[in-house]
Design a protein around this motif. Structure first.
Motif, PDB file in Angstrom:
ATOM      1  N   PHE A  29       0.832  -1.201   0.000  1.00  0.00           N
ATOM      2  CA  PHE A  29       0.000   0.000   0.000  1.00  0.00           C
ATOM      3  C   PHE A  29       0.867   1.251   0.000  1.00  0.00           C
ATOM      4  O   PHE A  29       0.594   2.205  -0.721  1.00  0.00           O
ATOM      5  N   ASN A  32       2.439   1.786  -3.530  1.00  0.00           N
ATOM      6  CA  ASN A  32       1.469   2.101  -4.589  1.00  0.00           C
ATOM      7  C   ASN A  32       0.437   3.136  -4.159  1.00  0.00           C
ATOM      8  O   ASN A  32      -0.651   3.206  -4.721  1.00  0.00           O
ATOM      9  N   GLN A  33       0.751   3.951  -3.197  1.00  0.00           N
ATOM     10  CA  GLN A  33      -0.199   4.912  -2.645  1.00  0.00           C
ATOM     11  C   GLN A  33      -0.701   5.903  -3.685  1.00  0.00           C
ATOM     12  O   GLN A  33      -1.894   6.198  -3.747  1.00  0.00           O
ATOM     13  N   PHE A  36      -3.219   4.226  -6.016  1.00  0.00           N
ATOM     14  CA  PHE A  36      -4.506   3.948  -5.386  1.00  0.00           C
ATOM     15  C   PHE A  36      -5.359   5.204  -5.264  1.00  0.00           C
ATOM     16  O   PHE A  36      -6.575   5.140  -5.403  1.00  0.00           O
ATOM     17  N   LEU A  43      -8.333   1.253  -5.191  1.00  0.00           N
ATOM     18  CA  LEU A  43      -8.234   1.438  -3.742  1.00  0.00           C
ATOM     19  C   LEU A  43      -9.325   0.664  -3.020  1.00  0.00           C
ATOM     20  O   LEU A  43      -9.064  -0.009  -2.014  1.00  0.00           O
ATOM     21  N   TYR A  46      -8.468  -3.034  -3.183  1.00  0.00           N
ATOM     22  CA  TYR A  46      -7.331  -3.343  -2.321  1.00  0.00           C
ATOM     23  C   TYR A  46      -7.755  -3.383  -0.850  1.00  0.00           C
ATOM     24  O   TYR A  46      -7.397  -4.299  -0.109  1.00  0.00           O
TER      25      TYR A  46
END
Length: 84
Positions: A29, A32-33, A36, A43, A46
């Motif tokens: 997370f 890849n913030q 997302f 998002l 996930y």
């Protein structure tokens, strides 16, 4: 020489693996913030999979914690059967 219970070692290894999986999910997370927050559908998916997967991992740790094994009682039962 004192022996160690193998069941407690297995529980410790399981808890360590669950902790590692949780750290990897958090790291994925964190890396890849930006992606997302650009794609809210990703998002949402996930977060949903992280919650469901975390629930399964917590359930696994709970069920592993409920196990118990008394090696002395099984040895005593087998010796009583031999005497009869």
């Amino acid at each position: 020489m004192k022996t160690h219970d193998s069941l407690s070692s297995a529980k410790a290894v399981l808890n360590f693996l669950v902790l590692l999986i949780a750290v990897v999910v958090f790291y994925k997370f964190w890396v890849n913030q930006e992606y997302f927050f650009d794609d809210l559908e990703a998002l949402r998916n996930y977060v949903m999979f992280a919650i469901v997967g975390g629930g399964f991992l917590i359930g696994l740790v709970y069920l592993a914690g409920q196990t118990s094994h008394n090696a002395k009682s099984t040895k005593q039962k087998s010796s009583k059967r031999k005497k009869k």
